[in-house]
Design a protein around this motif. Structure first.
Motif, mmCIF file in Angstrom:
data_model
loop_
_atom_site.group_PDB
_atom_site.id
_atom_site.type_symbol
_atom_site.label_atom_id
_atom_site.label_comp_id
_atom_site.label_asym_id
_atom_site.label_seq_id
_atom_site.Cartn_x
_atom_site.Cartn_y
_atom_site.Cartn_z
ATOM 1 N N ALA A 1 0.683 -1.180 0.143
ATOM 2 C CA ALA A 1 -0.009 0.537 0.235
ATOM 3 C C ALA A 1 0.858 1.160 0.118
ATOM 4 C CB ALA A 1 -0.545 -0.613 1.112
ATOM 5 N N GLY A 2 2.474 1.314 -0.215
ATOM 6 C CA GLY A 2 2.617 2.249 0.185
ATOM 7 C C GLY A 2 3.672 2.123 -1.023
ATOM 8 N N ARG A 3 4.755 2.131 -1.095
ATOM 9 C CA ARG A 3 6.230 2.056 -1.855
ATOM 10 C C ARG A 3 5.406 1.109 -2.590
ATOM 11 N NH1 ARG A 3 9.855 5.572 -3.630
ATOM 12 N NH2 ARG A 3 11.345 4.469 -5.345
ATOM 13 N N GLY A 4 5.061 -0.372 -2.958
ATOM 14 C CA GLY A 4 4.463 -0.751 -4.225
ATOM 15 C C GLY A 4 3.720 -0.334 -4.751
ATOM 16 N N ALA B 1 3.733 0.544 -8.830
ATOM 17 C CA ALA B 1 2.983 -0.368 -9.669
ATOM 18 C C ALA B 1 2.593 0.596 -10.788
ATOM 19 C CB ALA B 1 2.468 -0.728 -9.331
ATOM 20 N N VAL B 2 2.068 2.046 -10.219
ATOM 21 C CA VAL B 2 1.521 3.265 -10.777
ATOM 22 C C VAL B 2 2.277 3.792 -11.713
ATOM 23 C CG1 VAL B 2 -0.186 5.288 -10.548
ATOM 24 C CG2 VAL B 2 -0.506 2.591 -9.526
ATOM 25 N N GLY B 3 3.927 4.200 -10.840
ATOM 26 C CA GLY B 3 4.686 4.518 -12.325
ATOM 27 C C GLY B 3 5.033 4.653 -12.442
ATOM 28 N N VAL B 4 4.542 3.103 -13.379
ATOM 29 C CA VAL B 4 5.403 2.295 -14.041
ATOM 30 C C VAL B 4 4.895 3.281 -15.993
ATOM 31 C CG1 VAL B 4 4.923 0.751 -15.566
ATOM 32 C CG2 VAL B 4 5.794 0.755 -13.598
ATOM 33 N N SER B 5 3.630 3.872 -15.566
ATOM 34 C CA SER B 5 3.580 4.551 -17.128
ATOM 35 C C SER B 5 4.085 5.339 -17.325
ATOM 36 C CB SER B 5 1.750 4.490 -16.693
ATOM 37 O OG SER B 5 1.430 5.992 -15.546
ATOM 38 N N GLY C 1 14.322 -12.887 -17.953
ATOM 39 C CA GLY C 1 13.116 -12.399 -17.371
ATOM 40 C C GLY C 1 12.300 -14.358 -16.618
ATOM 41 N N ARG C 2 13.096 -15.027 -17.743
ATOM 42 C CA ARG C 2 12.596 -16.321 -16.227
ATOM 43 C C ARG C 2 14.050 -16.893 -15.326
ATOM 44 N NH1 ARG C 2 10.983 -20.949 -21.254
ATOM 45 N NH2 ARG C 2 8.653 -19.570 -21.556
ATOM 46 N N SER C 3 14.880 -16.700 -15.643
ATOM 47 C CA SER C 3 15.742 -16.521 -14.744
ATOM 48 C C SER C 3 15.766 -15.230 -13.595
ATOM 49 C CB SER C 3 17.715 -16.090 -15.283
ATOM 50 O OG SER C 3 17.394 -14.786 -15.676
ATOM 51 N N MET C 4 15.346 -14.457 -13.275
ATOM 52 C CA MET C 4 15.307 -12.967 -12.599
ATOM 53 C C MET C 4 13.575 -12.924 -11.891
ATOM 54 S SD MET C 4 17.173 -9.700 -14.635
ATOM 55 C CE MET C 4 16.335 -8.978 -13.411
ATOM 56 N N ALA C 5 13.112 -13.756 -12.240
ATOM 57 C CA ALA C 5 11.423 -14.582 -11.814
ATOM 58 C C ALA C 5 11.461 -14.946 -10.334
ATOM 59 C CB ALA C 5 10.549 -14.981 -12.955
ATOM 60 N N ALA C 6 12.441 -15.883 -10.671
ATOM 61 C CA ALA C 6 12.909 -16.595 -8.890
ATOM 62 C C ALA C 6 13.300 -15.546 -8.012
ATOM 63 C CB ALA C 6 13.458 -17.637 -9.893
ATOM 64 N N ALA C 7 14.190 -15.331 -8.654
ATOM 65 C CA ALA C 7 15.173 -14.426 -7.901
ATOM 66 C C ALA C 7 14.493 -12.930 -6.991
ATOM 67 C CB ALA C 7 16.289 -13.616 -8.456
ATOM 68 N N ASP C 8 13.106 -12.268 -8.099
ATOM 69 C CA ASP C 8 12.761 -11.845 -7.712
ATOM 70 C C ASP C 8 11.879 -11.816 -6.866
ATOM 71 O OD1 ASP C 8 14.506 -9.485 -9.271
ATOM 72 O OD2 ASP C 8 12.636 -10.127 -11.321
ATOM 73 N N ALA C 9 11.410 -13.126 -6.876
ATOM 74 C CA ALA C 9 10.021 -13.605 -6.333
ATOM 75 C C ALA C 9 10.522 -13.508 -4.826
ATOM 76 C CB ALA C 9 9.469 -15.144 -6.491
ATOM 77 N N LYS D 1 12.542 -3.784 -14.389
ATOM 78 C CA LYS D 1 11.187 -3.005 -13.456
ATOM 79 C C LYS D 1 10.222 -2.845 -14.040
ATOM 80 C CE LYS D 1 14.294 1.280 -13.630
ATOM 81 N NZ LYS D 1 15.088 2.376 -13.882
ATOM 82 N N VAL D 2 9.334 -3.340 -14.977
ATOM 83 C CA VAL D 2 8.536 -3.825 -15.343
ATOM 84 C C VAL D 2 7.753 -5.117 -14.706
ATOM 85 C CG1 VAL D 2 7.099 -4.788 -17.782
ATOM 86 C CG2 VAL D 2 8.606 -2.568 -17.914
ATOM 87 N N ARG D 3 8.510 -6.197 -14.907
ATOM 88 C CA ARG D 3 8.774 -7.392 -13.440
ATOM 89 C C ARG D 3 8.043 -6.890 -12.635
ATOM 90 N NH1 ARG D 3 12.958 -9.385 -16.925
ATOM 91 N NH2 ARG D 3 14.135 -9.134 -15.824
ATOM 92 N N ALA D 4 8.480 -5.715 -11.572
ATOM 93 C CA ALA D 4 8.743 -5.897 -11.002
ATOM 94 C C ALA D 4 7.378 -5.366 -10.501
ATOM 95 C CB ALA D 4 9.834 -5.008 -10.166
ATOM 96 N N ALA D 5 6.691 -4.625 -11.179
ATOM 97 C CA ALA D 5 5.636 -3.722 -11.486
ATOM 98 C C ALA D 5 4.143 -4.700 -11.118
ATOM 99 C CB ALA D 5 5.490 -2.140 -12.166
#
Length: 334
Positions: free
Chosen positions: A117-120, A124-128, A175-183, A296-300
């Protein structure tokens, strides 16, 4: 990601978001098409009468002015939509959290919500406003430049087109290799936030017992795990970044060698070869930045997925309004 964002915020924001994406796409296409005028400009400059380049140079300046106007409109639309979406996101998330049952707010969810609810929401919205336009430009502009290459030199255009599947494969693999690390990093961040909230809630007891100066193993372990997860996330991005750089540089080197071969053989003019190489160099910059933009897109997208899961939680049943209650007959006192 855009569909998830609209599902989180509601369909009333679909129109402005689609118009913003359309303007950003038109800007990226205009940027790629403006480089097509470099071919006649260089052809006239390397010809017998360089003065013939003035009309093409004026046309190139006009195309650049059109691109600058579209870029201004797309950037302004992105910031306006981001501000509107940010207000809508905070209002909708706040209204939904106020309707959730008290028992839903466990110790683990308090830390997760403090991040979401804060930084997230802001990220996420600042991506646009900050990420969407560079991402569209990095995808659409190189493809437009490849189409321009095919129009002026089909041999070099096909060589550039052959590199497109390789670049896409590298980005998908990254993207697939970074997805697990991001999660993992996201989970560790939520756990660390939970421990901080737990530590703050226990302050009255700790101060009453005189233990405020002691270290707490659970909080220290959570912070150390977050640090290690952040390091692994950074290291997981290195193979994709290096691979993307190697592929782009190898494709540019191959185009340089083929252009020199065709120019020496006389099948392609020198001006066309130079123009195609300039186009290839211009398309390499956004491709090299695509890995960072994609992270950055995957994080959003991850944040939006978690927000969507929270908003899908069933709220408490609202009480019926007074008008919907059955009418009761009043008895008159004797």
């Amino acid at each position: 990601m855009i569909r998830t964002l609209l599902r989180v915020l509601g369909h009333e924001y679909a129109g402005p978001m689609r118009r913003t994406v359309a303007v950003m796409t038109a800007t990226a296409v205009a940027e790629g098409l403006s480089y097509a005028l470099l071919v006649p400009v260089l052809r006239a400059l390397f010809g017998e009468r360089p003065a013939k380049a003035w009309p093409w140079l004026v046309a190139f300046l006009g195309a650049f002015a059109v691109y600058a106007a579209l870029r201004f409109l797309s950037d302004r639309a992105g910031f306006r939509v981001a501000a509107t979406l940010l207000r809508g996101a905070f209002h909708r998330v706040g209204d939904h959290l106020a309707r959730l049952p008290i028992g839903w707010y466990t110790a683990g969810r308090v830390g997760e919500l403090s991040v979401l609810a804060g930084r997230g929401v802001l990220d996420a919205v600042g991506v646009s406003a900050h990420v969407l336009s560079p991402f569209i430009s990095a995808c659409v502009t190189p493809l437009t430049i490849v189409a321009v290459m095919l129009a002026f030199s089909w041999q070099l255009g096909l060589a550039a087109l052959a590199a497109v599947p390789v670049v896409i494969a590298v980005q998908v693999w990254t993207g697939r290799s970074m997805a697990a690390a991001d999660a993992e990093r996201t989970d560790r961040a939520h756990e660390a936030t939970d421990r901080v909230v737990e530590y703050l809630q226990a302050q009255p007891v700790l101060r009453a017992g005189g233990r405020t100066a002691e270290r707490f193993r659970l909080l220290d372990d959570a912070l150390h795990d977050l640090q290690r997860a952040s390091r692994r996330t950074t290291l997981s991005a290195l193979p994709g970044t290096i691979g993307s750089t190697v592929v782009v540089q190898a494709a540019f080197t191959a185009l340089l060698a083929l252009g020199a071969y065709f120019a020496l053989a006389g099948s392609v003019g020198v001006a066309e070869v130079l123009a195609v190489l300039v186009l290839a160099a211009r398309s390499a910059d956004p491709l090299l930045a695509l890995t960072d933009i994609g992270s950055k897109v995957r994080a959003a997208r991850s944040v939006l997925t978690r927000l969507d899961a929270v908003l899908r939680t069933a709220p408490c049943p609202s009480p019926r309004s007074r008008s919907s209650r059955p009418a009761t007959t009043s008895r008159s006192t004797p």
